[in-house]
Scaffold this motif. Structure first.
Motif, mmCIF file in Angstrom:
data_model
loop_
_atom_site.group_PDB
_atom_site.id
_atom_site.type_symbol
_atom_site.label_atom_id
_atom_site.label_comp_id
_atom_site.label_asym_id
_atom_site.label_seq_id
_atom_site.Cartn_x
_atom_site.Cartn_y
_atom_site.Cartn_z
ATOM 1 N N CYS A 328 0.852 -1.188 0.000
ATOM 2 C CA CYS A 328 0.000 0.000 0.000
ATOM 3 C C CYS A 328 0.890 1.242 0.000
ATOM 4 O O CYS A 328 1.824 1.344 0.792
ATOM 5 N N CYS A 331 0.103 3.176 3.749
ATOM 6 C CA CYS A 331 0.543 2.607 5.034
ATOM 7 C C CYS A 331 1.748 1.691 4.881
ATOM 8 O O CYS A 331 2.346 1.295 5.868
ATOM 9 N N CYS A 349 -4.246 -0.045 0.083
ATOM 10 C CA CYS A 349 -4.987 -1.138 0.717
ATOM 11 C C CYS A 349 -6.433 -0.661 0.904
ATOM 12 O O CYS A 349 -6.721 0.537 0.819
HETATM 13 ZN ZN LIG Z 1 -2.798 1.090 3.509
#
Ligand SMILES: [Zn+2]
Ligand SMILES: [Zn+2]
Length: 371
Positions: A328, A331, A349
């Motif tokens: 992602c 994150c 994500c």
């Molecule tokens: Zn993420």
């Protein structure tokens, strides 16, 4: 060589229709059936202008077209492909081949004859095992007669003579499964009994006698309550093995998919099953006890509805190694199996893309060193 039988008859006698009706009947009995259509004339399956047609026209002797769900081959032959060669094209996982035509082959035959069409029955070589007719036919005196809608009886005959009788019905040990379910779930509740029965019925309908060792089964469960644990106990399917899928419908229902044949049945506990249990044991003062006992004994059709369904499973749903893993861009966490989303050109994500089910606490935010 796979067991095979030819469906033969004059033009428009209903050979294709009979095959269309035998297929669901045999697959409902857990048989995996392939078909071959023999064309006495020539056939054209490759449409002019299509890419494969252009390959062939330019001189390709064998043209294969393949996608994620089908493969087809057009091979030019000098003379008619012999029967053995045709049957070799059917892979070994099939139980049976139904062949439309090939009335002069040595294979056993089902002969269809409709006198109302005014034609003579065709000449047939090989043994005629059954005559399907709307009227009378002299000859083939040893072959039993069937009406065109005697599909179950014809399937019985095919199973008896070609496949050694009906498949063994799964030998379930209900008391053993119930005590295993009770151990796994923590207590033996009515939900365990219903769940065990529901899973047995789903496996029965697919003809899967040994769900735990067959590796053919994927189950979608529609509730995160008691019954789901029982379904896991009977089938051995789990989330971690990707053989159990949870869809949050809040229903005691599950769909059982045979990944080998693609057949799927959805079994749902009937709303009326509770009243059926109380009616079954009217003298039992404790409703919980009545349900526990009645759910073990009531016939399937008082407890469940069953429907044939289709479930399109993508590669990303199947057991085995992940086909795909990305990080992602917000994150930095890894995401398997195509569960990411692309938002404004960034790969994220699902939590970062559309909000998570959790919220970070102040301390956790610090740990992540987010701005
Ligand atoms: Zn993420
Ligand atoms: Zn429970």
């Amino acid at each position: 060589m796979t067991a095979s039988i030819c469906i033969v008859g004059g033009k428009n006698s209903g050979k294709t229709t009979l095959i269309e009706r035998l297929l669901p009947e045999l697959s409902a009995r857990g048989r995996k059936v392939a078909t071959i259509k023999h064309d006495a004339h020539d056939f054209e399956i490759d449409l002019p202008g299509k890419d494969t047609w252009r390959h062939r026209r330019a001189g390709s002797g064998t043209t294969i077209i393949a996608s994620s769900s089908k493969v087809a081959m057009v091979r030019l032959t000098e003379r008619e492909e012999p029967l053995e060669g045709l049957l070799r094209l059917v892979d070994r996982s099939f139980d049976l081949v139904l062949i439309e035509g090939l009335r002069r082959s040595p294979l056993p035959k089902i002969l269809i004859y409709r006198p109302e069409l005014g034609n003579e029955p065709p000449d047939v070589l090989g043994e005629v095992w059954a005559v399907v007719t709307t009227g009378e036919l002299t000859g083939y005196a040893n072959a039993p007669r069937f009406r065109p809608d005697d599909i179950a009886a014809l399937a019985d005959l095919i199973e008896q003579r070609l496949l050694g009788g009906p498949p063994a019905k799964p030998a379930w040990n209900l008391p053993a499964l119930l005590s295993e379910a009770g151990r796994h779930h923590g207590h033996l509740c009515p939900g365990q009994v219903l769940g065990v029965r529901l899973a047995m019925l789903g496996c029965d309908r697919l003809g899967i006698a040994d769900p735990k060792s067959s590796k053919r089964l994927i189950v979608f469960v529609e509730t995160d309550r008691c019954g789901t644990d029982a379904i896991q106990t009977v089938t051995g399917c789990t989330l971690g093995k990707r053989t159990l899928k949870f869809v949050d419908y809040g229903k005691l229902a599950a769909t059982f998919i045979d990944t080998e044949t693609g057949r799927a049945v959805r079994v749902c506990a009937l709303e009326s099953s509770r009243e059926a249990a109380l009616r079954f044991l009217p003298d039992e003062p404790d409703a919980h006890q009545a349900q526990l006992r009645a759910y073990k004994a009531l016939p399937d059709d008082e407890l469940f509805s069953v429907e044939e369904v289709r479930v399109d499973l993508s590669e990303n749903e199947l057991p085995g190694r992940p086909h795909r893993r990305v990080l992602c861009e917000t994150c930095g966490e890894g995401v398997n199996d195509g569960r990411e989303a692309t938002v404004g050109g960034r790969v994220l994500c699902r939590a970062c893309a559309s909000g998570a089910y959790y919220k970070l606490t102040a301390r956790r935010k610090e740990a992540r060193r987010e701005p």
